[in-house]
Design an enzyme around this catalytic site. Structure first.
Site, PDB file in Angstrom:
ATOM      1  N   LYS A 124      19.741  13.511 -38.139  1.00  0.00           N
ATOM      2  CA  LYS A 124      21.052  12.901 -37.904  1.00  0.00           C
ATOM      3  C   LYS A 124      21.039  11.936 -36.706  1.00  0.00           C
ATOM      4  O   LYS A 124      20.126  11.975 -35.882  1.00  0.00           O
ATOM      5  CB  LYS A 124      22.088  14.012 -37.701  1.00  0.00           C
ATOM      6  CG  LYS A 124      22.268  14.891 -38.954  1.00  0.00           C
ATOM      7  CD  LYS A 124      23.451  15.841 -38.793  1.00  0.00           C
ATOM      8  CE  LYS A 124      23.642  16.688 -40.032  1.00  0.00           C
ATOM      9  NZ  LYS A 124      24.842  17.536 -39.950  1.00  0.00           N
ATOM     10  N   HIS A 132      20.269  17.919 -41.287  1.00  0.00           N
ATOM     11  CA  HIS A 132      20.922  18.438 -42.491  1.00  0.00           C
ATOM     12  C   HIS A 132      19.849  18.912 -43.459  1.00  0.00           C
ATOM     13  O   HIS A 132      18.781  18.306 -43.534  1.00  0.00           O
ATOM     14  CB  HIS A 132      21.750  17.331 -43.161  1.00  0.00           C
ATOM     15  CG  HIS A 132      22.176  17.665 -44.554  1.00  0.00           C
ATOM     16  ND1 HIS A 132      23.280  18.425 -44.824  1.00  0.00           N
ATOM     17  CD2 HIS A 132      21.599  17.387 -45.757  1.00  0.00           C
ATOM     18  CE1 HIS A 132      23.387  18.586 -46.143  1.00  0.00           C
ATOM     19  NE2 HIS A 132      22.377  17.963 -46.722  1.00  0.00           N
TER      20      HIS A 132
HETATM   21  P1  CMP Z   1      25.473  19.796 -42.542  1.00  0.00           P
HETATM   22  O1  CMP Z   1      24.420  20.809 -42.826  1.00  0.00           O
HETATM   23  O2  CMP Z   1      25.074  18.380 -42.562  1.00  0.00           O
HETATM   24  O3  CMP Z   1      26.682  20.000 -43.580  1.00  0.00           O
HETATM   25  C1  CMP Z   1      28.009  19.643 -43.286  1.00  0.00           C
HETATM   26  C2  CMP Z   1      28.183  19.260 -41.852  1.00  0.00           C
HETATM   27  O4  CMP Z   1      29.508  19.333 -41.397  1.00  0.00           O
HETATM   28  C3  CMP Z   1      27.441  20.259 -40.964  1.00  0.00           C
HETATM   29  O5  CMP Z   1      26.070  20.093 -41.098  1.00  0.00           O
HETATM   30  C4  CMP Z   1      28.030  19.928 -39.609  1.00  0.00           C
HETATM   31  O6  CMP Z   1      27.443  18.781 -39.026  1.00  0.00           O
HETATM   32  C5  CMP Z   1      29.459  19.599 -40.012  1.00  0.00           C
HETATM   33  N1  CMP Z   1      30.331  20.744 -39.757  1.00  0.00           N
HETATM   34  C6  CMP Z   1      30.326  21.938 -40.357  1.00  0.00           C
HETATM   35  N2  CMP Z   1      31.292  22.729 -39.868  1.00  0.00           N
HETATM   36  C7  CMP Z   1      31.917  21.999 -38.924  1.00  0.00           C
HETATM   37  C8  CMP Z   1      32.996  22.250 -38.055  1.00  0.00           C
HETATM   38  N3  CMP Z   1      33.630  23.422 -38.062  1.00  0.00           N
HETATM   39  N4  CMP Z   1      33.367  21.271 -37.226  1.00  0.00           N
HETATM   40  C9  CMP Z   1      32.733  20.070 -37.239  1.00  0.00           C
HETATM   41  N5  CMP Z   1      31.689  19.771 -38.048  1.00  0.00           N
HETATM   42  C10 CMP Z   1      31.292  20.733 -38.868  1.00  0.00           C
END
Ligand code: CMP
Length: 138
Positions: free
Chosen positions: A10, A116
């Site tokens: 990221k 991710h």
């Molecule tokens: P990722 O694995 O890319 O999948 C969805 C993304 O949303 C996660 O990683 C985080 O970067 C983001 N995310 C998940 N939960 C939250 C949260 N409660 N607040 C802000 N960002 C979040």
């Protein structure tokens, strides 16, 4: 059985210069890098990628962040790749991530969490196809 998963390094990790260290951790854990590219995405492209999260309160801020700078998109392959990558990444919130995981080492918050990884076979397929054509995977 050999399996493919999709990953993104990221913008926070790229900005801090952690891309090389994260790729080294991934290779050390036995993943083969089948495809890799560095690119920037627009907010609409981030919205398409994170479509499943469109109703979540963090959707706007997440897609803003993901389009805030270059990312690295990866296709990775190994036995049990999807679950093993998620284990290597650690918990979504780095505060809860185990020692030695990528998020524990390099992430700064639940949103700016360095990496991710796909969470299931169908999402891996969708996510790989979102970023790569078949001829780019070797
Ligand atoms: P990722 O694995 O890319 O999948 C969805 C993304 O949303 C996660 O990683 C985080 O970067 C983001 N995310 C998940 N939960 C939250 C949260 N409660 N607040 C802000 N960002 C979040």
């Amino acid at each position: 059985m050999s399996q493919r998963t999709f990953s993104i390094i990221k913008p926070d990790a790229i900005r801090k210069g952690h891309a090389g260290a994260i790729l080294a951790d991934i290779e050390k854990a036995g993943f083969k890098i089948v495809a890799i590219k560095k690119l920037s995405i627009t907010k609409p492209q981030a919205e398409g990628f994170y479509y499943v999260h469109r109703e979540r309160p963090f959707f706007g801020s997440l897609t803003e962040f993901m389009s805030s700078g270059p990312i690295m998109a990866l296709v990775l392959e190994k036995d049990n790749a999807i679950a093993d990558l998620r284990k290597l990444m650690g918990a979504t919130n780095p505060a809860n991530a185990e020692e030695g995981t990528i998020r524990k080492k390099y992430a700064s918050s639940i949103e700016e969490n360095a990496i991710h990884g796909s969470d299931a076979e169908d999402t891996a397929k969708f996510e790989i196809g979102y970023f790569f054509a078949g001829h780019e995977m070797v």
